[in-house]
Design a protein around this motif. Structure first.
Motif: not given
Length: 551
Positions: A163, A177, A255
């Motif tokens: 990412a 993302n 995340s």
């Protein structure tokens, strides 16, 4: 249409600030809905043309997938200007016509806001990446490499791989993302939050009635950039490419899904409140989607609705599975409000995903209109469209191109809407469309089904009408959802009226006993089962029983 007629539905719209509760929302994927200018791509003018059809379904609102200025590397979910319409779709004046026409037909307009990330061609990112010292240097998620030069942590992109992307200008990594060309905004920066709220105000002032919020749980990242832990193989239940995408090998504790998000959602709700606007959030989390949905919709100061992916998954909708999901909702989100969907622009159409026949499609259409929550319908769902076969040469979706052939991407659910069977482009356009029209869709076109009183299209109209006729089905509370073998059952209650709902989720006849009481049949126009005086209901294959009584 006279001015008086056009204004009347809008006046009705403004009377109910609770309009979203139990609403039926029709999702439009604009690239594939209707081409109005002959370039093979759907546009806002096409939506205006087809709004009378949408209104004829009886839906409360439309949700339009992104139409903002964009390089279209992820087909509009990579925004380069939040305050304008991409020329591919038209202009702001065309959007104003959508609002005016929809409101004149009594249909609200929700738009898809992509707040978690932008395009790398957005001026904000151009400025942010230019140096470590500029007014927007902290607007995106930048991080130094580890001492060995590798990425700051182990976070993975949904589109495959790390990412993190190295940027030679700042000699830092930035977080994405999704695609490398979709850098994540840094919501820990107060100015970013203000900019996003200002975007919402811009469209609210333009007349929108609400938002669909893309990946609502991705706004904030863990500010300490801690590694995500591994996810055991038996828990890898993502709806998109679960077996071939390494993203599904992690538990995404850091995340996304951060607690700071709640404060921002409260600020966003406060901005919407004076307009009577509502939002439905997309919760992108395969493991904790229902829990997050409950958190984000609890109380009156967060989001009105959210949807998780339980009914967008491959798991067949057996009576046991449906009861399991709804009971988990009662546990995780009893004070919140779900928005249910069987199909959307990101997953295989449910007619193919669950291998449904006509009777099954009818039963499930009735079911979704009886569940507690609001409903999102995806364009063409009312026609029973199956997933289209798109060859590799015709693929547009970067997801499908990356993971072909094990995963064919999302283009199969994004092919053009079939309006008529008269030509190879199904009335969508007069030139070669951006994705091919499925031959399998031509005989299921709108025009074909309009002429067939038994077609699925008319069933959708009838069941949407039924929902609006009974407040118990729209806004009522429900009992625990249970099943007895293949028969799923529950009740809905509102203002002294109870509707008992039973669904035979099988191809075999079934018997079912209603609770004692004086019941009357509801929905006979939907071929619901008759309700005998003794309450012993005979359900045919895939048949529904709806029975009403006064409490």
């Amino acid at each position: 249409m006279s001015l008086a007629v056009a204004e009347a539905p809008r006046a009705l719209i403004e009377k109910d600030p609770d309009w979203w509760r139990g609403a039926v929302i029709y999702q439009i994927y604009p690239r594939s809905f209707q081409d109005s200018n002959g370039d093979g791509v759907g546009d806002l003018g096409g939506i205006v043309r087809r709004l009378p059809y949408i209104a004829s379904l009886g839906v409360d609102a439309i949700w339009i997938s992104p139409f903002f200025t964009s390089p279209m590397k992820d087909f509009g979910y990579d925004v380069s200007n939040y305050r304008d319409v991409d020329p591919l779709f038209g202009s702001l004046a065309d959007f104003d016509r959508v609002i005016e026409t929809a409101h004149g037909l009594g249909v609200r307009v929700m738009i898809d806001l992509v707040l978690s990330h932008t395009s790398d061609e957005h001026p904000w990112f151009t400025e942010s990446r230019s140096s470590r010292r500029n007014d927007r240097a902290n607007w995106y998620v930048w991080a130094d490499p580890k001492p060995d030069g590798t990425a700051p942590n182990n976070w993975l992109s949904i589109f495959g791989g790390s990412a993190w992307q190295w940027d030679s200008r700042r000699e830092q990594y930035y977080l994405h993302n999704f695609l490398v060309s979709q850098p994540d905004l840094n919501f820990h920066e107060p100015e970013v939050q203000e900019a996003m709220l200002d975007v919402a105000r811009f469209w609210l002032d333009r007349g929108v009635d609400g938002f669909r919020l893309d990946v609502i749980n991705f706004y904030f990242h863990d500010k300490y950039l801690r590694d995500n832990p591994p996810l055991p193989p038996e828990l890898r239940n993502s709806t998109i490419a679960p077996s071939v995408n390494p993203y599904n090998h992690q538990e995404h504790l850091y995340s996304k899904n951060q607690p700071e998000n709640l404060a921002f959602l409260r600020r966003l709700r406060a901005e919407m409140e004076p307009y009577g606007a509502a939002a439905v959030g997309e919760v992108g989390d395969a493991q904790r989607g229902l829990q997050i949905m409950g958190q984000y919709t609890a109380g009156n100061d967060l989001m009105q609705m959210c949807y998780a992916f339980e009914f967008l998954a491959k798991d067949p909708p057996t009576a046991g599975r449906i009861a399991e999901v709804m009971n988990r909702v009662d546990e995780e989100a009893s004070h919140g409000w779900a928005c249910w969907a069987f199909s959307n622009h990101d997953v295989m159409r449910h007619t193919s995903r669950w291998q449904l026949g006509p009777d099954q499609n009818r039963m499930l259409a009735t079911l979704i209109m009886c569940l507690r929550g609001s409903v999102c319908l995806y364009q063409g769902e009312e026609l029973g469209l199956p997933e289209a076969d798109v060859s590799y040469e015709d693929l547009q979706d970067p997801y499908g191109i990356e993971f072909w052939p094990e995963y064919k991407g999302r283009d199969g659910c994004r092919t053009p809407m079939p309006w008529e069977p008269s030509n190879q482009y199904a009335g969508f356009t007069e030139v070669k469309p951006w994705l091919p029209v499925s031959i399998k869709h031509l005989h299921r076109s709108v025009a074909s089904q309009e002429q067939d009183g038994d077609a699925l299209l008319h069933h959708y109209r009838r069941v949407i009408s039924l929902r609006h006729e009974h407040f118990a089905l729209m806004k009522g509370e429900h009992s625990a959802v249970r099943h007895l073998g293949d028969v799923l059952y529950f009740s809905r209650e509102h203002d002294g009226v109870q509707i008992y709902c039973a669904f035979n989720v099988s191809g075999e006849p079934a018997l079912f006993d209603l609770p004692e009481g004086r019941w009357r049949q509801v929905g006979s126009e939907l071929d619901t089962a008759e309700v005998p005086e003794d309450g012993k209901v005979r359900l045919g294959p895939w048949q529904v029983c709806l029975a009403e009584r006064q409490l």
